[in-house]
Design an enzyme around this catalytic site. Structure first.
Site, short mmCIF file in Angstrom:
data_model
loop_
_atom_site.label_atom_id
_atom_site.label_comp_id
_atom_site.label_asym_id
_atom_site.label_seq_id
_atom_site.Cartn_x
_atom_site.Cartn_y
_atom_site.Cartn_z
N THR A 21 0.86 -1.19 0.00
CA THR A 21 0.00 0.00 0.00
C THR A 21 0.89 1.24 0.00
O THR A 21 2.08 1.15 -0.31
CB THR A 21 -1.00 -0.05 1.18
OG1 THR A 21 -1.96 0.99 1.02
CG2 THR A 21 -0.32 0.11 2.53
N ASN A 22 0.34 2.40 0.33
CA ASN A 22 1.15 3.63 0.37
C ASN A 22 0.65 4.51 1.51
O ASN A 22 -0.26 4.14 2.25
CB ASN A 22 1.09 4.35 -0.97
CG ASN A 22 -0.33 4.74 -1.33
OD1 ASN A 22 -0.95 5.56 -0.68
ND2 ASN A 22 -0.86 4.11 -2.38
N ARG A 23 1.25 5.69 1.67
CA ARG A 23 1.01 6.50 2.87
C ARG A 23 -0.20 7.42 2.79
O ARG A 23 -0.40 8.23 3.69
CB ARG A 23 2.27 7.32 3.17
CG ARG A 23 3.43 6.44 3.59
CD ARG A 23 4.68 7.26 3.81
NE ARG A 23 4.43 8.40 4.69
CZ ARG A 23 5.21 9.46 4.76
NH1 ARG A 23 6.28 9.55 4.01
NH2 ARG A 23 4.92 10.43 5.60
#
Ligand code: CTP
Length: 213
Positions: A21-23
């Site tokens: 995933t990402n932030r």
């Protein structure tokens, strides 16, 4: 107006317990959906997993992966006056998902990734969407040039560009400082809360609708 908003990060499974995933927190997209509903617009919010409360009075569609988000957008985008793509979609996903937990056996593990579909980039041609199309551009360098390139490539009416290398704005922050990049000009918006920026953006979309109609 009838609005579609994508928000949050997508989650791309590796095995039953792990994912990529990402932030992105989803805060900007949720602020837009919430402001839209407060202003009396009909809002469909398609969101990856976040820790945020679902805004009141929106049609909420939870998804996990980019492919699920693509399917939901395809189903819902028809007839919308504006579609606002604020989701941080994972550009790549694991080429295969293991049915069982990957065990720690080898010293090194190589994960093969394949490209995900570009959801915003599918709007005009694949989904035949002809309403107001708003993209986001998260950049660490050449902010305006890269955002303008995305505007052109994905045939948007407006791209909201933010510099994710600046501390205190953008990813996971309550504030943002953006450039509104239009085909013919750029409008810098000074740092503000995501709630107030959401209202500024909806006003900008309203102006595009008035000019276009
Ligand atoms: N986007 C999308 N589907 C993807 C990737 C991006 O819909 N698979 C949308 C985002 O929601 C955003 C815009 O495209 O509105 C730009 O996203 P960004 O991550 O900044 O750019 P990319 O197109 O992924 O290009 P790059 O990562 O190379 O900068």
């Amino acid at each position: 107006m009838n609005l579609l908003v994508t928000a949050g990060a997508t989650r791309e499974p590796i095995d039953p317990v792990r994912y990529l995933t990402n932030r992105s927190s989803g805060k900007m997209g949720y602020a837009i959906a919430s402001a839209g509903a407060q202003l009396g617009h009909r809002v469909t919010l398609i969101s990856g997993p976040t820790s945020l409360d679902i805004p009141s009075h929106v049609d909420f569609i939870p998804v996990e992966t980019a492919q699920e988000m693509l399917e939901a957008v395809k189903l819902k985008i028809g007839g919308k006056d504006a579609a606002i793509f604020s989701a941080a979609v994972a550009d790549y996903r694991p080429a295969s998902v293991s049915d069982s937990k990957i065990k720690k056996t080898a010293d090194a593990l190589t994960l093969e990734l394949v490209q995900n579909p570009d959801i915003l980039g599918s709007a005009r041609h694949q989904f035949k969407y002809d309403g107001i199309l708003v993209g986001f551009a998260a950049e660490t360098e050449n902010l305006e040039t890269n955002a303008r390139e995305k505007l052109r490539q994905k045939e948007c009416d407006l791209v909201v560009a933010n510099d994710i290398s600046k501390k205190g704005i953008g990813f996971d922050s309550d504030h943002n400082e953006v450039l509104l990049v239009y085909p013919e000009h750029t409008r810098p918006i000074p740092i503000d809360s995501k709630e107030r920026l959401a209202h500024t953006l909806l006003q900008a979309i309203h102006e595009l609708k008035v000019v276009g109609s």
